[in-house]
Design a protein around this motif. Sequence first.
Motif, PDB file in Angstrom:
ATOM      1  N   GLY A   1       0.814  -1.203   0.000  1.00  0.00           N
ATOM      2  CA  GLY A   1       0.000   0.000   0.000  1.00  0.00           C
ATOM      3  C   GLY A   1       0.848   1.253   0.000  1.00  0.00           C
ATOM      4  N   LYS A   2       0.218   2.327   0.471  1.00  0.00           N
ATOM      5  CA  LYS A   2       0.921   3.593   0.497  1.00  0.00           C
ATOM      6  C   LYS A   2       1.240   3.918   1.952  1.00  0.00           C
ATOM      7  N   TYR A   3       2.452   4.297   2.223  1.00  0.00           N
ATOM      8  CA  TYR A   3       2.859   4.608   3.599  1.00  0.00           C
ATOM      9  C   TYR A   3       3.803   5.802   3.562  1.00  0.00           C
ATOM     10  N   PRO A   4       3.214   7.001   3.431  1.00  0.00           N
ATOM     11  CA  PRO A   4       4.072   8.178   3.209  1.00  0.00           C
ATOM     12  C   PRO A   4       5.052   8.425   4.352  1.00  0.00           C
ATOM     13  N   GLN A   5       4.719   7.930   5.565  1.00  0.00           N
ATOM     14  CA  GLN A   5       5.616   8.186   6.699  1.00  0.00           C
ATOM     15  C   GLN A   5       6.903   7.364   6.623  1.00  0.00           C
ATOM     16  N   PHE A   6       6.944   6.403   5.682  1.00  0.00           N
ATOM     17  CA  PHE A   6       8.101   5.524   5.624  1.00  0.00           C
ATOM     18  C   PHE A   6       9.409   6.281   5.408  1.00  0.00           C
ATOM     19  N   ILE A   7       9.311   7.343   4.645  1.00  0.00           N
ATOM     20  CA  ILE A   7      10.512   8.109   4.321  1.00  0.00           C
ATOM     21  C   ILE A   7      11.194   8.625   5.590  1.00  0.00           C
ATOM     22  N   TYR A   8      10.372   8.910   6.623  1.00  0.00           N
ATOM     23  CA  TYR A   8      10.973   9.382   7.876  1.00  0.00           C
ATOM     24  C   TYR A   8      11.770   8.276   8.550  1.00  0.00           C
ATOM     25  N   TRP A   9      11.240   7.068   8.453  1.00  0.00           N
ATOM     26  CA  TRP A   9      11.961   5.955   9.084  1.00  0.00           C
ATOM     27  C   TRP A   9      13.347   5.786   8.454  1.00  0.00           C
ATOM     28  N   LEU A  10      13.464   6.163   7.178  1.00  0.00           N
ATOM     29  CA  LEU A  10      14.755   6.004   6.501  1.00  0.00           C
ATOM     30  C   LEU A  10      15.819   6.937   7.051  1.00  0.00           C
ATOM     31  N   SER A  11      15.406   7.884   7.924  1.00  0.00           N
ATOM     32  CA  SER A  11      16.428   8.731   8.525  1.00  0.00           C
ATOM     33  C   SER A  11      16.773   8.253   9.928  1.00  0.00           C
ATOM     34  N   MET A  12      16.179   7.133  10.340  1.00  0.00           N
ATOM     35  CA  MET A  12      16.462   6.645  11.690  1.00  0.00           C
ATOM     36  C   MET A  12      17.447   5.486  11.630  1.00  0.00           C
ATOM     37  N   SER A  13      18.124   5.279  12.748  1.00  0.00           N
ATOM     38  CA  SER A  13      19.235   4.327  12.703  1.00  0.00           C
ATOM     39  C   SER A  13      18.774   2.890  12.464  1.00  0.00           C
ATOM     40  N   PHE A  14      17.480   2.631  12.590  1.00  0.00           N
ATOM     41  CA  PHE A  14      17.009   1.280  12.253  1.00  0.00           C
ATOM     42  C   PHE A  14      17.382   0.909  10.822  1.00  0.00           C
ATOM     43  N   PHE A  15      17.503   1.920   9.990  1.00  0.00           N
ATOM     44  CA  PHE A  15      17.804   1.667   8.587  1.00  0.00           C
ATOM     45  C   PHE A  15      19.244   2.029   8.234  1.00  0.00           C
ATOM     46  N   ALA A  16      20.114   2.023   9.251  1.00  0.00           N
ATOM     47  CA  ALA A  16      21.532   2.280   9.014  1.00  0.00           C
ATOM     48  C   ALA A  16      22.191   1.010   8.464  1.00  0.00           C
ATOM     49  N   PRO A  17      23.341   1.141   7.805  1.00  0.00           N
ATOM     50  CA  PRO A  17      23.979  -0.044   7.228  1.00  0.00           C
ATOM     51  C   PRO A  17      24.656  -0.907   8.288  1.00  0.00           C
ATOM     52  N   MET A  18      24.667  -2.213   8.059  1.00  0.00           N
ATOM     53  CA  MET A  18      25.378  -3.107   8.963  1.00  0.00           C
ATOM     54  C   MET A  18      26.220  -4.059   8.125  1.00  0.00           C
ATOM     55  N   PRO A  19      27.543  -3.977   8.234  1.00  0.00           N
ATOM     56  CA  PRO A  19      28.376  -4.881   7.443  1.00  0.00           C
ATOM     57  C   PRO A  19      28.268  -6.308   7.991  1.00  0.00           C
ATOM     58  N   TRP A  20      28.158  -7.265   7.099  1.00  0.00           N
ATOM     59  CA  TRP A  20      28.003  -8.643   7.577  1.00  0.00           C
ATOM     60  C   TRP A  20      29.227  -9.094   8.354  1.00  0.00           C
ATOM     61  N   GLU A  21      30.400  -8.519   8.020  1.00  0.00           N
ATOM     62  CA  GLU A  21      31.634  -8.905   8.712  1.00  0.00           C
ATOM     63  C   GLU A  21      31.514  -8.642  10.210  1.00  0.00           C
ATOM     64  N   ALA A  22      30.889  -7.511  10.525  1.00  0.00           N
ATOM     65  CA  ALA A  22      30.760  -7.162  11.937  1.00  0.00           C
ATOM     66  C   ALA A  22      29.864  -8.153  12.660  1.00  0.00           C
ATOM     67  N   ASP A  23      28.746  -8.471  12.037  1.00  0.00           N
ATOM     68  CA  ASP A  23      27.812  -9.414  12.653  1.00  0.00           C
ATOM     69  C   ASP A  23      28.512 -10.743  12.900  1.00  0.00           C
ATOM     70  N   ARG A  24      29.227 -11.182  11.888  1.00  0.00           N
ATOM     71  CA  ARG A  24      29.982 -12.430  11.953  1.00  0.00           C
ATOM     72  C   ARG A  24      31.021 -12.381  13.083  1.00  0.00           C
ATOM     73  N   PHE A  25      31.768 -11.287  13.090  1.00  0.00           N
ATOM     74  CA  PHE A  25      32.840 -11.088  14.062  1.00  0.00           C
ATOM     75  C   PHE A  25      32.315 -11.174  15.499  1.00  0.00           C
ATOM     76  N   TYR A  26      31.237 -10.429  15.775  1.00  0.00           N
ATOM     77  CA  TYR A  26      30.735 -10.378  17.145  1.00  0.00           C
ATOM     78  C   TYR A  26      30.014 -11.646  17.559  1.00  0.00           C
ATOM     79  N   SER A  27      29.589 -12.453  16.569  1.00  0.00           N
ATOM     80  CA  SER A  27      28.825 -13.650  16.926  1.00  0.00           C
ATOM     81  C   SER A  27      29.710 -14.812  17.321  1.00  0.00           C
ATOM     82  N   GLN A  28      31.031 -14.617  17.288  1.00  0.00           N
ATOM     83  CA  GLN A  28      31.893 -15.742  17.607  1.00  0.00           C
ATOM     84  C   GLN A  28      31.751 -16.136  19.070  1.00  0.00           C
TER      85      GLN A  28
END
Lengths: 468, 325, 717
Positions: free
Chosen positions: C241-268
Amino acid sequence: MPIVLWTDALVFLLLIMVSLFVWHVRRHEHLRRPWRIVLCSPIAMASAVILLIYLIIGLLDSLHFHPQIEDLNNGEKQYSTQIKSVFDMLVSHLQEHDEKTYSAPFAAWQYNKETIELEDGTMIRDYPRLRFGGAHLRDPDTEKIPDIVSKVLHSTVIWSVIFFLFVMLVIWRISRRIQRSFPESISAVARGKTEIPWLVIFLTAGISLWLVIVAWNLSHYYHIFGTDKVGQDVFYQAMKSIRTGLIIGTLTTLVMLPFAILMGISAGYFRGWIDDAIQYIYTTLNSIPGVLLIAAAILMLQVYMANHADQFTSLAARSDMRLLFLCIILGVTSWTGLCRMLRGETMKLREVDYIQAAQAFGVGNFTIIMRHILPNVMHIVLISVVLDFSGLVLAEAVLSYINIGVDPSMNSWGNMINSARMEMARDPVVWWSLAAAFVFMFVLVLAANLFSDTVRDAFDPRLRGREE
Amino acid sequence: MMAYILRRILYAIPILIGVNVLTFVLFFVVNSPDDMARMQLGQKRVTEEAIQNWKAERGYDKPLLWNAEAEGLDKVTDTIFFKKSIRLFLFDFGRSDSGRDISSDIQQRMWPSLAIAIPGLIVGLLVNISFALLIAFFRGTYLDISGVVLCVILMSISSLFYIIAGQYLVGKLMNLVPISGYDTGFEAIKFLILPVLVGLVSGIGSGTRWYRTIFLEEIGKDYVRTARSKGLSERLIMFRHVLKNAMIPILTGVVVILPLLFMGSLITESFFGIPGLGSYTLDAINSQDFAIVRSMVFLGSVLYIIGLLLTDISYTLVDPRVRLS
Amino acid sequence: MLGRLSLLFLFLFAGGCAEPPWNNPYPAEQDTASIIYDHFAERPKHLDPVRSYSSNEYLFIGQIYEPPLQYHFLKRPYELIPLTAAEMPTVTFLDAAGNVLPEDTSAEKVAWSIYRITLQPGIKFQPHPAFARNEQGDFLYHNLTEEDLEDIRTLDDFEQTGTRELVADDYVYQIKRMAHPTTHSPIASLMAEYIVGMRELSAELRKQSTPADKHYIDLRNFSMQGVRVIDRYTYEIKLRGKYPQFIYWLSMSFFAPMPWEADRFYSQPGMEEKNITLDWYPVGTGPFMLTENNPNLRMVLERNPNFHGERYPSEGEPEDEEKGFLVDAGKSLPFVEKAIYSLEKESIPAWNKFLQGYYDTSGITSDSFDQAVQLGAQGDVQLTEEMQRKGMKLLTAVTTSTYYMGFNMLDDVIGGYSDRAKYLRQAISIAVDYEEYISIFANGRGLPAQGPIPPGIFGSKEGKAGINPVVYEWDEARNKPRRKSIEVARELMIKAGYPGGRDEKTGKQLILYFDTTGGGPGSKALLDWLSKQFRKLGIQLVIRSTDYNRFQEKMLKGTAQIFQWGWNADYPDPENFLFLLYGPNGKVEHKGENAANYNNPEFNALFEKMKNMDNGLQRQAVIDKMIAIAREDAPWLWGWHPVAFSLHHKWYSNAKPNLMANNTLKYKRVDPVMRSAKRKAWNQPVLWPLKWVVLLFLLFMIPAVLIWWRKERATAL
């Protein structure tokens, strides 16, 4: 319509017990002897007078009732759901004299500036006059100090007349009792030559009651300790806190005594597995840091109250329950010391000849304990009760700081200090809440400490011997 | 001796179990695991599913004390209580409810606690003993009376006042030391002066009075009278004999509290912002982090028992007549 | 004794007299470094961008993680601009069959919307051991054994670090992490409503890992239908559907990048036992990186050497030029090398240290207000002389939050939609005087709310048109709203059947319950004040105060009656406030955020309509209607919107308050030389009381010495 809160009931129970104890002591010469030492000590008697004044305020504040309110439609009596005490009635003016926010002691103006709308509609920013503090003065700048002085003098004159008559009456009674002439007694009292230090008693009573009367009189016209953040009179709060402090100091011991005595004596007397079990219980309880135990218990009470909200319809009932519970849990954490001492003392007594003999004659254990052991350890109990009192009053303040003390809506010195911490950071500083709590608490604790010292010296033969 | 110590250690086990059961019951009467989850997950947009996940992850999805569904021994062992407390006995404190490893937090935070507690103890002892000795020396004179009265007055002031006044005067008005905070290494000294000073002043009343009674008790003993009759000067008697003999009750009294120094002081640490174990416990109480509270209670009990044991041992060391049995 | 102590003081400080003041809480060598000093009150719970959802956490991770968009630092109303994105995302609407629809299609017809985001090339991650490789190109720290971890205490103990370019994959990886049940993302269930395929991925992942056993799952091997990588720098998100508020979420850290290497590294295995987790050691592309992480003491952010570079904005609001916010226009960010955040649990020491110059900025607590600020006769705000002398600056901003008092609409007495309950609520709304509340408890730093939407957010109206006619009337003379008199409220009480606060039928006094969480120092005053307000109507207010958990439980079960609650905007859109009153968001039935459990079908229908509209006159009309309904029903006492006051020292610049952006540290600048000079001037030690103490002590020694002397002589004789 009177209402008896839980703590009220216990306070009066305690009062009855103390009266019985006094009556009992008066009839036995060997019990009276140590008390006579206390009676003859000027410091102890001065402290006792001050404690008595606190006690009277606390007791007046423990007589609660629902005030009657004017009838509405059908002429039948209506009672407010609010709970007031007799003490509240005596100082009802303090409760009604609410300001808006902070004001300094004896101030006529508020402590903060505010936007005031003048009659012509213009707005200025200035310190508004208080609604009650110094409201009877037209020009506080010039009139205030003369006004205060004249009010103090006025009440002093009246007070000294009354008090003089009262003192004379007491001396007359004494002179009758010791069968000496009235003038002779007066000169003996005035020179401090009486056995019981009447001069000191009269002086302390005179000065402290004078302070009470003057404060009471002035409090009609001024906030003598200022007002707090929401404009309540700080003097009133400090006075209401007296009851809280006294209850924590006394009820806690009342609650713990049965445990400590029962367990301490049975551990020392019966030995064997009973001793082991009791030792286990108190070592376990002792090894839990007290603060954590109190925190857990207070949280538990809150849960209970949340689940049984219908039983606690008024604020007073809720805070009263919390106060009682705090006493109980403080008792639980503090009975172990006394218990251990009683155990040791009982073990020593058990080996004494006459008890051994009684056992040999087949006297029952219960009788032995009641007849021989209990009376012989009572001085330990008494000393520890008196010594604990001031520590408990101080503990209340610390517990309130960590939010596990009395109910935040209850007047207590701990709560006052707690909110005063924030006020100390203000500039200009709001010092009067802290100062009021400090003065009231300090006087009580100091009096209690001095009194308990004398009691301990009088009852502990070991120490008495050393004084030479 | 060894056998005695061993027996005391064995005796400690039922006590620790008792402590564990008690704290456990108290806290779980208050907090259901659901509450804990909600608390830790924050307040905005928490779903039921997240709560269940959180519980499962930390092993709070089991029954509290008795697992009716399990078989045999598992009825007792497959419960929150068993799983959580058995590890405590191995000093494996596990993870706090907010997800941090408790042991490494304790290791890190015990140093600041010790950094106030040890200087506080030493300075306090020195000052209190010297005051008490002075007062005992002047016993019977008006200096003695005024000293005792001063002690009672100092005792009658709540410790909160000392802290508030100390911070206000020394920190804010006089600009002598930082008001609060902490740092590592030698930088820490400037942060420690005020708390130690406040601790000293607030303890001076009761401490001095207590040591005074100990000294007076010693002075009343026969050997002092003998020494005096030999014509030894009062000064010599006080410092050589009385002080030496009074050290026994004083030191044994100190030994009891030594282990508990680790636990830090709740009030001082939180007032002065010192990241020690005391403020750790207080934070845990306020945020109802049960895992930390449980660990700290356990640690406190262990230290208390060690303190008792040390006292017993120190008695035999200073007084060979006392036998441990 | 005190004499000895004062000697100790002198000894300790003898060396340092000339240099930084004695009470300097920081090491001397930092004296003139370009460092920002600030404080935090509570240990941040989560630094994982997918979990973190509170402002004290954003304080740190906002500077570290970079979502594709950000708010413009200076412009108002708040405007989104690209951060790592090359340009603003493009949105395409599709119908159910997958055909592209024109942009102005009404919401009902839109079946899917697709957001396409293109990143700037060349952005690099901060140096981090997770990226470190050996000569062969293998990761150095991805297969650590127990022995490798033996000497590791913190992240700094890994010697090698590496970096990598930011790619679209990293953003997609993060969205997949949101779906992962063990990450406990607070917005996971909300996003699952919209992002296609999220729920399915979540279910699949749940099968892969039980909560108790958290082994590493490489999310790259899983696909999510609605999230697609187009090329190295481009990705698409497909929504239902249409969710005009979504664009605001794109400025929040929930949508920040996460390198897979980091996830892998910390999961050891073994990392978690050492508290080395992703929740604790962030890895980002932002201007700063977390170099010291000791939440019991301090957190230190240092400049990220790999930062992609950004320029200070060169346009803003008209008055920004004059206020000095544009001095640095066009200069390269960030301005400071380091930011040190110290733990400061108590507000008093924090405030005092600020006054001594050891913190650069400070909020103003209600207790320090009079010291800092004076209000002019016209309600204008200015600093006190003391503060002006110190060269401080004051900034104010109406916050995008609302504090309200809610009535539980499920309650028998106060709730429900009968006229009786409604009049009662309206009467209380008039009686509880929020103007007084604001003046006592917030020193006037707030605006009484006229409805749920705070000023500055689309949908709220100012002036006469915006007042709440139930509680206020317009005062023409003073040109501001005036609370209706208490008589109006008493009449409403009569209409409600409680004349004078007594039930008409039974004659009993009405008792209402206020539920609150346990009290801090200030709460007693507040509760007393509240009871006073209700007493005006003859109602007895009983305070039921419990701990936080109990309170939450009551709210969830709907057994609370009157409560206080607040809401902070996630994004500047009226939907984010009106949804707090939307029926299907009810707390008791749906575990949503509608704490009052207000459920009015008419309001609900309008909400569904308003939600998908674009800002404009039409939307305003719908919002007006909704607010009118809510005002009439009065499920909340509308409460107040706080005005944030912040102070900062003269040496601190570019401090314009931005309530939406979390990444403002990079714009801040300090002048450390001026700071050092001021600190010295303000912190001269005051020594004369010590001299008096020593003198007094010596005085007391005289009688002691006298007696001593007499005694010694006595024994000697």
